[in-house]
Write a protein that holds these residues in place. Structure first.
Motif, short mmCIF file in Angstrom:
data_model
loop_
_atom_site.label_atom_id
_atom_site.label_comp_id
_atom_site.label_asym_id
_atom_site.label_seq_id
_atom_site.Cartn_x
_atom_site.Cartn_y
_atom_site.Cartn_z
N VAL A 53 51.23 4.64 -11.39
CA VAL A 53 52.18 3.87 -10.37
C VAL A 53 52.95 4.66 -9.40
CG1 VAL A 53 53.75 1.91 -10.52
CG2 VAL A 53 52.05 2.21 -12.44
N SER A 54 52.52 4.63 -8.08
CA SER A 54 53.16 5.67 -7.28
C SER A 54 54.68 5.45 -7.31
CB SER A 54 52.80 5.26 -5.77
OG SER A 54 53.40 6.27 -5.08
N GLY A 55 55.70 6.36 -7.43
CA GLY A 55 57.17 6.17 -7.41
C GLY A 55 57.66 5.93 -9.03
N ASP A 56 56.64 5.90 -9.83
CA ASP A 56 57.37 5.59 -11.23
C ASP A 56 57.41 6.99 -11.93
OD1 ASP A 56 57.74 4.53 -13.89
OD2 ASP A 56 55.40 4.27 -14.34
N ALA A 57 58.50 7.82 -11.68
CA ALA A 57 58.50 9.10 -12.10
C ALA A 57 59.20 9.06 -13.53
CB ALA A 57 59.63 9.75 -11.33
N ILE A 99 52.57 13.16 -10.19
CA ILE A 99 51.82 12.68 -9.25
C ILE A 99 52.51 11.42 -8.64
CG2 ILE A 99 49.59 11.60 -8.72
CD1 ILE A 99 48.35 13.13 -10.98
N ALA A 100 53.09 10.50 -9.38
CA ALA A 100 53.84 9.39 -9.45
C ALA A 100 54.95 9.62 -8.44
CB ALA A 100 54.42 8.82 -10.45
N ALA A 101 55.67 10.65 -8.60
CA ALA A 101 56.98 11.05 -7.78
C ALA A 101 56.44 11.72 -6.39
CB ALA A 101 57.51 12.39 -8.63
N ASP A 102 55.29 11.88 -6.30
CA ASP A 102 54.95 12.42 -4.84
C ASP A 102 54.59 11.23 -4.04
OD1 ASP A 102 53.95 13.84 -2.86
OD2 ASP A 102 52.06 14.29 -3.59
N VAL A 103 55.67 10.58 -3.66
CA VAL A 103 55.20 9.18 -3.03
C VAL A 103 54.81 9.43 -1.48
CG1 VAL A 103 56.87 7.77 -4.26
CG2 VAL A 103 57.69 8.94 -2.37
N ASN A 104 55.21 10.55 -0.82
CA ASN A 104 54.50 10.80 0.51
C ASN A 104 53.09 11.36 0.65
OD1 ASN A 104 55.11 13.41 0.25
ND2 ASN A 104 56.61 13.71 1.50
N GLY A 105 52.63 11.64 -0.62
CA GLY A 105 51.10 12.10 -0.71
C GLY A 105 50.97 13.34 -0.19
N ASP A 106 51.82 14.38 -0.10
CA ASP A 106 51.47 15.50 0.31
C ASP A 106 51.20 16.53 -0.71
OD1 ASP A 106 54.19 16.16 -0.64
OD2 ASP A 106 54.94 16.84 1.49
N ASN A 149 62.33 2.02 -9.40
CA ASN A 149 63.84 1.49 -9.36
C ASN A 149 64.61 2.87 -9.07
OD1 ASN A 149 64.38 2.40 -11.96
ND2 ASN A 149 64.17 0.43 -12.75
N GLY A 150 65.76 2.90 -9.33
CA GLY A 150 66.94 3.95 -9.04
C GLY A 150 66.66 4.95 -10.35
N LYS A 151 66.21 4.53 -11.66
CA LYS A 151 66.13 5.11 -12.56
C LYS A 151 65.07 6.63 -12.28
CE LYS A 151 67.15 2.23 -16.24
NZ LYS A 151 66.67 1.53 -17.35
N ASP A 152 64.03 5.88 -11.47
CA ASP A 152 62.99 7.06 -10.89
C ASP A 152 63.48 8.01 -9.75
OD1 ASP A 152 60.44 5.76 -12.29
OD2 ASP A 152 61.10 4.12 -11.11
N LEU A 210 58.43 17.50 -15.12
CA LEU A 210 57.75 16.30 -15.13
C LEU A 210 56.28 16.27 -15.79
CD1 LEU A 210 58.40 14.93 -11.62
CD2 LEU A 210 59.60 14.06 -13.54
N SER A 211 56.20 15.28 -16.72
CA SER A 211 54.83 15.14 -16.87
C SER A 211 53.65 15.22 -15.89
CB SER A 211 54.45 14.10 -17.86
OG SER A 211 54.64 12.74 -16.85
N SER A 212 52.52 15.49 -16.06
CA SER A 212 51.64 15.51 -15.02
C SER A 212 51.26 14.10 -14.27
CB SER A 212 50.13 16.06 -15.30
OG SER A 212 49.81 15.18 -16.43
#
Length: 163
Positions: free
Chosen positions: A89-93, A122-129, A100-103, A116-118
């Motif tokens: 889930v993109s953004g779900d760090a 991937i979820a934390a890379d919200v700009n996809g670079d 939300n703010g926790k992410d 971070l877990s793998s």
């Protein structure tokens, strides 16, 4: 077809290897943050048994559980595994299925040295670079402050759109 030679001790074996092209996943339901197993499974339930497991593959989730980053979805028909896919889930760090703010806090901790877990990476890379950095932090800040949203249906590039 590809020819492969395997050597072991003082013997060598040459064999032909045939690679079957990967078929595209039949899982096409856009995943939204906070989506339950029941909501995600609905389009497939007439043809498949849908099984969703937590990130450790130890617990099958119930219909009311939220699908989170790191979950694995399996489609089964006639006792045969038809498809299996890892969920992000993109953004779900935080890997709790909600953005939300926790992410944002989790992403900031990562930028300060916490791993971070793998799936979370991937979820934390919200700009996809392909890199989790201050640009993702800026985007997550905007999302956490309701200045932007993450489109979970975007498959390449940035998923963050400003209001």
């Amino acid at each position: 077809r590809q020819e492969v030679t395997v050597s072991y001790e003082d013997q060598s074996f040459t064999m032909d290897v045939y690679v079957k092209p990967t078929e595209p996943s039949v899982l096409t339901t856009p995943l939204k943050a906070g989506m339950t197993v029941k909501e995600f499974s609905a389009p497939y339930s007439m043809l498949y048994t849908v099984c969703v497991f937590d990130d450790s593959m130890c617990k099958q989730l119930s219909d009311d559980d939220i699908i989170t980053s790191g979950c694995v979805v399996q489609l089964v028909r006639d006792e045969k595994l038809m498809d299996s896919i890892g969920i992000v889930v993109s953004g779900d760090a935080t890997c709790d299925g909600i953005v939300n703010g926790k992410d944002l806090i989790r992403l900031q901790k990562h930028l300060n040295g916490t791993s971070l877990s793998s799936a979370a990476k991937i979820a934390a890379d919200v700009n996809g670079d392909g890199v989790v950095d201050s640009m993702d932090e800026e985007d997550m800040y905007a999302v956490a402050n309701f200045e932007a949203y993450i489109d979970q249906t975007v498959t390449e590039g940035s998923k963050v759109f400003r209001y």
